[in-house]
Motif scaffolding. Structure first.
Motif, PDB file in Angstrom:
ATOM      1  N   LYS A   4       0.840  -1.089  -0.018  1.00  0.00           N
ATOM      2  CA  LYS A   4       0.040  -0.093   0.162  1.00  0.00           C
ATOM      3  C   LYS A   4       0.861   1.071   0.024  1.00  0.00           C
ATOM      4  O   LYS A   4       0.547   2.069  -0.778  1.00  0.00           O
ATOM      5  CB  LYS A   4      -1.022  -0.010   1.207  1.00  0.00           C
ATOM      6  CG  LYS A   4      -2.058  -0.817   0.990  1.00  0.00           C
ATOM      7  CD  LYS A   4      -2.921  -0.946   2.313  1.00  0.00           C
ATOM      8  CE  LYS A   4      -4.106  -1.917   1.958  1.00  0.00           C
ATOM      9  NZ  LYS A   4      -5.169  -1.972   3.244  1.00  0.00           N
ATOM     10  N   GLU A   5       1.784   1.187   0.473  1.00  0.00           N
ATOM     11  CA  GLU A   5       2.842   2.491   0.803  1.00  0.00           C
ATOM     12  C   GLU A   5       3.793   2.507  -0.722  1.00  0.00           C
ATOM     13  O   GLU A   5       3.679   3.620  -0.988  1.00  0.00           O
ATOM     14  CB  GLU A   5       3.964   2.159   1.848  1.00  0.00           C
ATOM     15  CG  GLU A   5       4.912   3.442   1.918  1.00  0.00           C
ATOM     16  CD  GLU A   5       5.723   3.259   2.913  1.00  0.00           C
ATOM     17  OE1 GLU A   5       6.647   4.214   3.322  1.00  0.00           O
ATOM     18  OE2 GLU A   5       5.920   2.232   3.759  1.00  0.00           O
ATOM     19  N   GLN A   8       1.126   4.194  -2.729  1.00  0.00           N
ATOM     20  CA  GLN A   8       0.944   5.745  -2.425  1.00  0.00           C
ATOM     21  C   GLN A   8       2.111   6.550  -2.800  1.00  0.00           C
ATOM     22  O   GLN A   8       1.954   7.746  -3.430  1.00  0.00           O
ATOM     23  CB  GLN A   8       0.726   5.882  -0.861  1.00  0.00           C
ATOM     24  CG  GLN A   8       0.603   7.384  -0.535  1.00  0.00           C
ATOM     25  CD  GLN A   8      -0.157   7.590   0.833  1.00  0.00           C
ATOM     26  OE1 GLN A   8      -0.527   6.761   1.511  1.00  0.00           O
ATOM     27  NE2 GLN A   8       0.265   8.882   1.330  1.00  0.00           N
ATOM     28  N   GLU A  12       2.482   9.459  -5.693  1.00  0.00           N
ATOM     29  CA  GLU A  12       3.162  11.086  -5.411  1.00  0.00           C
ATOM     30  C   GLU A  12       4.502  11.316  -6.407  1.00  0.00           C
ATOM     31  O   GLU A  12       4.331  12.363  -6.968  1.00  0.00           O
ATOM     32  CB  GLU A  12       3.617  10.930  -3.919  1.00  0.00           C
ATOM     33  CG  GLU A  12       2.453  10.884  -3.066  1.00  0.00           C
ATOM     34  CD  GLU A  12       2.988  10.630  -1.522  1.00  0.00           C
ATOM     35  OE1 GLU A  12       4.228  10.398  -1.486  1.00  0.00           O
ATOM     36  OE2 GLU A  12       2.096  10.504  -0.771  1.00  0.00           O
TER      37      GLU A  12
END
Length: 104
Positions: A4-5, A8, A12
């Motif tokens: 999940k990181e 994300q 970005e």
């Protein structure tokens, strides 16, 4: 790093690239251009693996291979997001399905 990181942070960084593309080309890349960029990096992974095993005449570059594997994962996360696919869910489901397939 959790998947999940990865998703994300990938989003970005992709947004920062969109801003660079707008400055350079007047518009951000399309999903098709992103897919083509991914395929280019994936091809470089293949070439470096072949070089490391002696099947390609170029000198092996372990650092380049490492970077292109990481970049390929980044592109996959970006492409999943752009196509409405939850990257974490896609990877998790795939791994679960494959593990179950081999438990039979």
């Amino acid at each position: 790093m959790e998947i999940k990181e990865v998703a994300q942070r990938s989003a970005e960084i992709r947004e920062q690239y969109h801003q660079l593309e707008i400055k350079q080309d007047g518009h951000s890349w399309t999903t098709e251009q992103d897919a083509l960029a991914f395929l280019t990096d994936a091809s470089l992974v293949g070439r470096q693996v072949m070089a490391q095993t002696g099947s390609w005449p170029d000198n092996a570059n372990h650092q380049l291979l490492t970077e292109k594997i990481g970049e390929s994962v980044w592109w996959l996360s970006v492409l999943a997001t752009e196509n409405g696919i939850d990257f974490n869910d896609a990877v998790t489901r795939f791994l679960q399905r494959k593990a179950a397939q081999f438990r039979r």
